[in-house]
Design an enzyme around this catalytic site. Structure first.
Site, PDB file in Angstrom:
ATOM      1  CE  LYS A 132     -12.570-135.137-130.059  1.00 40.61           C
ATOM      2  NZ  LYS A 132     -11.800-134.159-130.837  1.00 40.61           N
TER       3      LYS A 132
HETATM    4  P1  NAD Z   1      -6.434-129.996-122.374  1.00 41.62           P
HETATM    5  O1  NAD Z   1      -6.965-131.063-121.511  1.00 41.62           O
HETATM    6  O2  NAD Z   1      -4.992-129.963-122.682  1.00 41.62           O
HETATM    7  O3  NAD Z   1      -6.850-128.553-121.766  1.00 41.62           O
HETATM    8  C1  NAD Z   1      -8.166-128.255-121.452  1.00 41.62           C
HETATM    9  C2  NAD Z   1      -8.184-126.958-120.691  1.00 41.62           C
HETATM   10  O4  NAD Z   1      -9.545-126.595-120.414  1.00 41.62           O
HETATM   11  C3  NAD Z   1      -7.492-127.027-119.317  1.00 41.62           C
HETATM   12  O5  NAD Z   1      -6.786-125.841-119.092  1.00 41.62           O
HETATM   13  C4  NAD Z   1      -8.664-127.156-118.357  1.00 41.62           C
HETATM   14  O6  NAD Z   1      -8.358-126.665-117.062  1.00 41.62           O
HETATM   15  C5  NAD Z   1      -9.688-126.273-119.030  1.00 41.62           C
HETATM   16  N1  NAD Z   1     -11.051-126.543-118.567  1.00 41.62           N
HETATM   17  C6  NAD Z   1     -11.646-127.758-118.371  1.00 41.62           C
HETATM   18  N2  NAD Z   1     -12.892-127.587-117.910  1.00 41.62           N
HETATM   19  C7  NAD Z   1     -13.101-126.247-117.806  1.00 41.62           C
HETATM   20  C8  NAD Z   1     -14.203-125.459-117.384  1.00 41.62           C
HETATM   21  N3  NAD Z   1     -15.341-125.999-116.977  1.00 41.62           N
HETATM   22  N4  NAD Z   1     -14.054-124.096-117.412  1.00 41.62           N
HETATM   23  C9  NAD Z   1     -12.898-123.537-117.839  1.00 41.62           C
HETATM   24  N5  NAD Z   1     -11.826-124.246-118.248  1.00 41.62           N
HETATM   25  C10 NAD Z   1     -11.930-125.579-118.226  1.00 41.62           C
HETATM   26  O7  NAD Z   1      -7.303-130.057-123.724  1.00 41.62           O
HETATM   27  P2  NAD Z   1      -6.905-129.515-125.166  1.00 41.62           P
HETATM   28  O8  NAD Z   1      -6.321-130.626-125.928  1.00 41.62           O
HETATM   29  O9  NAD Z   1      -6.170-128.237-125.039  1.00 41.62           O
HETATM   30  O10 NAD Z   1      -8.352-129.247-125.786  1.00 41.62           O
HETATM   31  C11 NAD Z   1      -9.074-128.053-125.553  1.00 41.62           C
HETATM   32  C12 NAD Z   1     -10.140-127.893-126.630  1.00 41.62           C
HETATM   33  O11 NAD Z   1      -9.513-127.886-127.923  1.00 41.62           O
HETATM   34  C13 NAD Z   1     -11.185-129.009-126.710  1.00 41.62           C
HETATM   35  O12 NAD Z   1     -12.421-128.482-127.138  1.00 41.62           O
HETATM   36  C14 NAD Z   1     -10.622-129.924-127.789  1.00 41.62           C
HETATM   37  O13 NAD Z   1     -11.621-130.734-128.375  1.00 41.62           O
HETATM   38  C15 NAD Z   1     -10.081-128.898-128.749  1.00 41.62           C
HETATM   39  N6  NAD Z   1      -9.055-129.387-129.668  1.00 41.62           N
HETATM   40  C16 NAD Z   1      -7.917-129.969-129.214  1.00 41.62           C
HETATM   41  C17 NAD Z   1      -6.965-130.387-130.125  1.00 41.62           C
HETATM   42  C18 NAD Z   1      -5.636-130.975-129.695  1.00 41.62           C
HETATM   43  O14 NAD Z   1      -4.787-131.182-130.560  1.00 41.62           O
HETATM   44  N7  NAD Z   1      -5.392-131.218-128.428  1.00 41.62           N
HETATM   45  C19 NAD Z   1      -7.194-130.254-131.491  1.00 41.62           C
HETATM   46  C20 NAD Z   1      -8.365-129.646-131.928  1.00 41.62           C
HETATM   47  C21 NAD Z   1      -9.279-129.207-130.999  1.00 41.62           C
END
Ligand code: NAD
Length: 446
Positions: A132
């Site tokens: 990561k």
């Molecule tokens: P992203 O950047 O697309 O979306 C993140 C979201 O979280 C946004 O809507 C943002 O506004 C919101 N956010 C940020 N800070 C915040 C706060 N303080 N309070 C409330 N909302 C807040 O990211 P993503 O890819 O959707 O990832 C989200 C989570 O899922 C993370 O924990 C990431 O590690 C996990 N994840 C992502 C993937 C992937 O394929 N993208 C895979 C597995 C896990």
């Protein structure tokens, strides 16, 4: 003096100390994410009878790479950025895991998230290890051109520390398919090679036009929905007509909401970094997704009334999907939640104390290592297609993912039943058993 070309430090501190973000980790509640993951590792190792030397090896990353690199900003000044890549383990295959661009990101977070990728890939039976990384900055604070240069300089700085058979990044918070396209282009143009197409697999989550796979964009949300469906079947819980509250409406959250709506689940409250909103009739998740793609957040979307973060956690519903950041559900939030199931789209959204409260209150948890594993699973499909120069249909990707998620669910369920433990420890247990077998068979060099 003309200072247009002088290097100015970015607003971020230059040390690798844990930085306490105003929104995420209030100073009074310093949250040590990596220690939390290490504790789960210790507990699950005991349960699964993992040899002590394997537990010790897995308790730390193999490599922690930190780079500093200058970027020319639009105003002509140069700003120094700090980037990370944590390579936790590669006994099962190349390091694999996302790149996060976020102002609160820290070395501690990346170590925790890299370790979780090791468990996730092992649980899903993928030939990958865990990694990561990312940059501690807010991508919303820079222009598109600046973002492209920051991304390119970062991947350039990493050089041969990444590669299609060595370490394969993907999108995470604050990054997306476009970020991966810039990363791919930079890698292909700077790591000299005769066969550039052989390098396509250096990142996954790319746009389909440059070697991405159909189905990757929605994969994490889709995988989460398969996990929820499996849970609902076991618990004789009819999802149709049920209510969802969702934190984080980015890649994971928005796709989960749209796909759950296909099963009749209605999104009644949603929040992101700009605030929280409620609609008793249910939001149209598809339209909200289009709105967020255009405007960058849920703020200003018509048909919802603003509520506080505290009110959000108390909204009466059936499912809660945290899909933003770690450490969002502490004791207070866990006491407030009025749902049957928390399905962890985000990594580490529940603190151990919050989780304890949820368990006491009889609220089920589908843990991150299982619930959001659809993303890396379809990343693996993308990588295989790149290696074989193939293009799979969406149906093929979807079918494989559904089978993979159901198989993983059954393995976790079986471990939980035979070891009398919760699903989180069961996920770790299944993953650790696979990792331990590899270490025991190979033994430790020399
Ligand atoms: P992203 O950047 O697309 O979306 C993140 C979201 O979280 C946004 O809507 C943002 O506004 C919101 N956010 C940020 N800070 C915040 C706060 N303080 N309070 C409330 N909302 C807040 O990211 P993503 O890819 O959707 O990832 C989200 C989570 O899922 C993370 O924990 C990431 O590690 C996990 N994840 C992502 C993937 C992937 O394929 N993208 C895979 C597995 C896990």
């Amino acid at each position: 003096m003309n200072d247009r070309n002088s290097v100015v430090p970015s607003s971020q501190p230059s040390t690798d100390d844990r930085v306490i973000g105003a929104t995420k980790h209030p100073p009074a509640e310093r949250y040590e994410f990596f220690k939390v993951v290490q504790r789960y590792l210790d507990q699950a190792s005991k349960l699964a009878g993992i040899p002590e030397h394997v537990r010790v090896i897995l308790s730390q990353p193999k490599a922690e790479i930190i780079v500093h690199f200058p970027v020319r900003m639009d105003n002509g000044e140069y700003r120094l950025f700090k980037g990370y890549r944590i390579q936790h383990n590669n006994i099962l295959g190349p390091y694999k895991g996302g790149m996060r661009f976020h102002e609160d990101a820290s070395l501690d977070d990346f170590k925790a998230l890299a370790a979780m990728m090791t468990w996730k890939c092992a649980l899903m039976g993928l030939p990958f290890g865990g990694g990561k990384g990312g940059i501690k900055f807010n991508p919303r604070d820079v222009s598109r051109g600046e973002l492209s240069r920051v991304t390119r300089r970062f991947f350039h700085s990493l050089g041969s520390n990444i590669g299609p058979d060595y370490d394969i990044p993907a999108p995470d918070v604050g990054t997306n398919a476009q970020t991966m396209a810039w990363a791919l282009d930079t890698y292909m143009n700077t790591v000299g090679t005769v066969s550039k197409t052989a390098m396509q697999g250096v990142v996954t989550g790319k746009p389909v036009s440059v070697g991405g796979t159909l189905g990757r964009e929605k994969a994490t949300g889709q995988g989460l929905v398969h996990a929820v469906r499996n849970w609902a079947e076991r618990n004789k819980f009819d999802l149709s007509g049920k209510k969802l509250i969702l934190q984080g409406f980015g890649n994971v959250g928005s796709n989960a909401a749209v796909l759950l709506s296909h099963l009749g689940v209605s999104l009644v409250a949603v929040g992101d970094h700009t605030g929280y909103f409620y609609n008793s009739e249910g939001f149209n998740s598809y339209r909200l997704k289009q709105y967020v793609e255009q405007h960058g957040s849920v703020q200003g979307y018509p048909n919802g009334s603003k509520i506080s973060r505290e009110e959000f956690f108390g909204v009466a519903a059936d499912l809660f999907v945290p899909a933003a950041l770690e450490n969002q559900v502490g004791v207070q939030e866990a006491e407030a939640l009025q749902v049957r199931l928390v399905a962890e789209g985000a990594n580490g959204p529940c603190s151990p104390e919050g989780e304890e409260v949820l368990r006491r209150r009889g609220i089920d948890i589908l843990p991150d290592v299982l619930a959001n594993a659809g993303g890396v699973t379809v990343s693996y499909y993308e990588w295989v297609q790149n290696k074989r120069s193939e293009n799979w249909t969406l149906e093929e990707v979807d079918d494989r993912l559904e089978r993979a998620m159901t198989d993983a669910y059954e393995r976790v369920e079986h471990f939980a039943e035979t070891h009398h433990c919760d699903f989180r420890l069961a996920c770790y247990g299944v993953a650790l058993e696979r990792l331990a077998r590899a270490y025991v068979d190979r033994e430790i060099f020399p």
